[in-house]
Design an enzyme around this catalytic site. Structure first.
Site, PDB file in Angstrom:
ATOM      1  N   TYR A  51       0.839  -1.196   0.000  1.00  0.00           N
ATOM      2  CA  TYR A  51       0.000   0.000   0.000  1.00  0.00           C
ATOM      3  C   TYR A  51       0.875   1.248   0.000  1.00  0.00           C
ATOM      4  O   TYR A  51       1.730   1.390   0.860  1.00  0.00           O
ATOM      5  CB  TYR A  51      -0.919   0.024   1.226  1.00  0.00           C
ATOM      6  CG  TYR A  51      -2.357  -0.118   0.822  1.00  0.00           C
ATOM      7  CD1 TYR A  51      -2.970   0.858   0.049  1.00  0.00           C
ATOM      8  CD2 TYR A  51      -3.095  -1.241   1.179  1.00  0.00           C
ATOM      9  CE1 TYR A  51      -4.283   0.712  -0.361  1.00  0.00           C
ATOM     10  CE2 TYR A  51      -4.412  -1.392   0.774  1.00  0.00           C
ATOM     11  CZ  TYR A  51      -5.004  -0.405   0.006  1.00  0.00           C
ATOM     12  OH  TYR A  51      -6.295  -0.549  -0.412  1.00  0.00           O
ATOM     13  N   GLU A  53      -0.390   4.757  -0.591  1.00  0.00           N
ATOM     14  CA  GLU A  53      -1.191   5.972  -0.789  1.00  0.00           C
ATOM     15  C   GLU A  53      -0.347   7.217  -0.569  1.00  0.00           C
ATOM     16  O   GLU A  53       0.415   7.300   0.399  1.00  0.00           O
ATOM     17  CB  GLU A  53      -2.373   5.980   0.189  1.00  0.00           C
ATOM     18  CG  GLU A  53      -3.483   5.042  -0.261  1.00  0.00           C
ATOM     19  CD  GLU A  53      -4.391   4.669   0.883  1.00  0.00           C
ATOM     20  OE1 GLU A  53      -3.869   4.358   1.965  1.00  0.00           O
ATOM     21  OE2 GLU A  53      -5.621   4.688   0.686  1.00  0.00           O
ATOM     22  N   THR A 224      -3.120   6.309 -22.079  1.00  0.00           N
ATOM     23  CA  THR A 224      -2.962   4.958 -21.569  1.00  0.00           C
ATOM     24  C   THR A 224      -1.494   4.606 -21.764  1.00  0.00           C
ATOM     25  O   THR A 224      -0.793   5.252 -22.554  1.00  0.00           O
ATOM     26  CB  THR A 224      -3.808   3.940 -22.355  1.00  0.00           C
ATOM     27  OG1 THR A 224      -3.377   3.964 -23.723  1.00  0.00           O
ATOM     28  CG2 THR A 224      -5.289   4.275 -22.284  1.00  0.00           C
ATOM     29  N   LYS A 227      -1.103   1.002 -25.171  1.00  0.00           N
ATOM     30  CA  LYS A 227      -1.411   0.942 -26.606  1.00  0.00           C
ATOM     31  C   LYS A 227      -0.087   1.059 -27.378  1.00  0.00           C
ATOM     32  O   LYS A 227       0.759   0.205 -27.217  1.00  0.00           O
ATOM     33  CB  LYS A 227      -2.465   1.990 -26.944  1.00  0.00           C
ATOM     34  CG  LYS A 227      -3.787   1.678 -26.196  1.00  0.00           C
ATOM     35  CD  LYS A 227      -4.906   2.668 -26.457  1.00  0.00           C
ATOM     36  CE  LYS A 227      -6.117   2.332 -25.571  1.00  0.00           C
ATOM     37  NZ  LYS A 227      -7.201   3.334 -25.686  1.00  0.00           N
TER      38      LYS A 227
HETATM   39  C1  LIG Z   1      -8.294   3.621 -24.916  1.00  0.00           C
HETATM   40  C2  LIG Z   1      -8.662   5.021 -24.690  1.00  0.00           C
HETATM   41  C3  LIG Z   1      -9.022   5.491 -23.409  1.00  0.00           C
HETATM   42  C4  LIG Z   1      -9.365   4.584 -22.241  1.00  0.00           C
HETATM   43  O1  LIG Z   1      -8.444   3.767 -21.748  1.00  0.00           O
HETATM   44  P1  LIG Z   1      -8.795   2.567 -20.759  1.00  0.00           P
HETATM   45  O2  LIG Z   1      -7.457   2.147 -20.320  1.00  0.00           O
HETATM   46  O3  LIG Z   1      -9.550   1.567 -21.534  1.00  0.00           O
HETATM   47  O4  LIG Z   1      -9.602   3.126 -19.628  1.00  0.00           O
HETATM   48  C5  LIG Z   1      -9.227   6.849 -23.253  1.00  0.00           C
HETATM   49  N1  LIG Z   1      -9.108   7.702 -24.281  1.00  0.00           N
HETATM   50  C6  LIG Z   1      -8.813   7.293 -25.517  1.00  0.00           C
HETATM   51  C7  LIG Z   1      -8.711   8.292 -26.624  1.00  0.00           C
HETATM   52  C8  LIG Z   1      -8.592   5.943 -25.771  1.00  0.00           C
HETATM   53  O5  LIG Z   1      -8.334   5.532 -27.019  1.00  0.00           O
END
Ligand SMILES: *Cc1c(COP(=O)(O)O)cnc(C)c1O
Length: 429
Positions: A51, A53, A224, A227
């Site tokens: 933890y 925080e 994120t 990606k």
């Molecule tokens: C994928 C995405 C998100 C959200 O991400 P999560 O990890 O699924 O919550 C937010 N904004 C855009 C433009 C995205 O493509």
């Protein structure tokens, strides 16, 4: 994994099944990627036990010498990667990152100007099904024409009328680069913060393959980490330190922009950060700082371009007539199928992608006109332009012969052969 196999064969088998699926299929979902073994090891670590925080040096519990180390590594590497003045690596994912920014900058009822959701905007940009849409007022701009351009005069007119406190850009399905200066100019004129959600293209911006919103003096950039940035599933907020509207909006606050964002993430919104995930982020950012990542990001774009070119030769209709990033959006109804039908057929052939609304779609979101195609994951496997052409041909064969099971089976076999030549890691036996 030997322990998991012995203790819980059910979960073990699901994990092994997923690994096999990833190995033997073509992953064209534009938001997916494969992390390195090092990232997986960092995530599968004892850091999940802790933890933490608070923030490095300012935690609520003791025993933080190693969590502080790991979070500071993630922050410093992200700052370097994106030339950011301030970074918060605690958002659990992209959606929580965006929500934390809204609550850092807005009061209930305040206005956000963002992209029309049918034109590539994300759910978290105020889709009516989200709670954010009940709290803040989202107004919209759109893309125009078959080239998908922005009409900045129109965006300016909407901004002058609606007086947004945030002008938001960044999309889940837009194949072109952005003119951040044009957004910033309008924001300056109406007194709005600028926010870019680079979730999809963070890796491409890190590698300088696409324009940098901070160069245009954007206030906040969310992302994120899983990606194109190829890190663990997670979120992150980057920002300037100075609150340029302190006197206008936040006179009574002693906080600068960085502090507004930090206190919004914790304690405003989240509880304890996921330190194992932050360790994975640190590893991924370290990887993205290496020269190899630049080659990777460049290849993602070359591959997308090669695939788009081949699809156009084959008679497909692509939004904006091609791509400048990692993704394409095809109007598949032009080939006689709906988005859902195409997604399901290609799935049968071992090619995974998603149905997607096409700008000004007349079909419902559950079965829209488009499919979205992305190259980040297959580029991680080492595939290059010639494989892209091959994959385009395979997709075309399936889509043009929806009733022919033999053809689908043959393509499935081709996909097995192709993926076998570009193996992913095998962590489990
Ligand atoms: C994928 C995405 C998100 C959200 O991400 P999560 O990890 O699924 O919550 C937010 N904004 C855009 C433009 C995205 O493509």
């Amino acid at each position: 994994m030997r322990t998991l196999r012995e203790i819980d064969p059910d979960v073990y088998n699901a994990v092994v099944g997923e690994e096999r699926r990833e190995n033997t299929g073509l992953e064209l979902i534009a938001s997916e990627n494969y992390v390195s073994k090092a990232v997986i090891e960092a995530m599968a670590s004892v850091l999940t036990n802790k933890y933490s925080e608070g923030y490095p040096g300012k935690r609520y519990y003791g025993g933080q010498e190693f969590t502080d180390l790991v979070e500071n590594l993630a922050i410093e590497r992200a700052k370097k990667l994106f030339h950011a003045e301030h970074v918060n690596v605690q958002p659990l994912s992209g959606a929580p990152a965006n929500i934390a920014v809204y609550f850092a900058l807005l009061n209930p009822g305040d206005v956000v100007l963002g992209m029309d959701l049918g034109h590539g905007g994300h759910l978290t940009h105020g889709h009516p099904v989200t709670y954010m849409a009940k709290i803040f007022k989202f107004v919209r701009y759109k893309t125009h024409g078959t080239d998908g351009h922005f009409d900045f005069d129109e965006i300016r007119q909407i901004a002058l009328k609606e007086k947004p406190k945030i002008i938001l850009c960044g999309y889940s399905c837009y194949p072109r680069d952005l003119d951040y200066n044009a957004f910033q100019e309008i924001a300056d004129e109406v007194g709005a913060y600028t926010m870019m959600d680079m979730a999809h293209i963070a890796g491409l911006i890190a590698a300088k393959e696409m324009n940098d919103p901070f160069k245009a003096r954007f206030d906040v950039v969310t992302t994120t980490t899983h990606k194109t940035l190829r890190g663990p599933r997670g979120g992150m907020i980057l920002s300037r330190t100075e609150d340029r509207y302190h006197d206008k909006y936040n006179k009574d606050s002693k906080k600068n922009l960085a502090q507004m964002i930090d206190s919004s993430v914790f304690p405003g919104f989240q509880g304890g950060p996921h330190m194992h995930q932050i360790a994975g982020k640190a590893v991924a950012f370290g990887e993205a700082l290496k020269p190899d990542f630049k080659n990777y990001a460049a290849q993602i774009r070359k591959n997308a371009k090669a695939m788009a070119q081949r699809l156009i030769e084959l008679g497909w209709t692509l939004f904006t007539g091609g791509t400048e990033n990692h993704l394409m959006l095809a109007d598949i109804t032009k080939l006689g199928l709906t988005g859902k039908e195409a997604q399901n057929l290609l799935d049968e052939a071992g090619i995974t992608l998603n149905k997607n609304a096409y700008p000004d779609d007349t079909r419902p979101p559950t079965d829209p006109s488009g499919i979205r195609i992305g190259t980040p994951a297959i580029t991680t496997r080492g595939m290059k332009e010639s494989e892209m052409k091959h994959i385009a041909d395979l997709m075309d064969k399936v889509v043009r012969n929806p009733k022919d099971k033999k053809i689908i089976e043959r393509v499935r076999k081709d996909v097995f052969d192709l993926t076998a030549k570009f193996p992913l890691y095998k962590l489990y036996k």
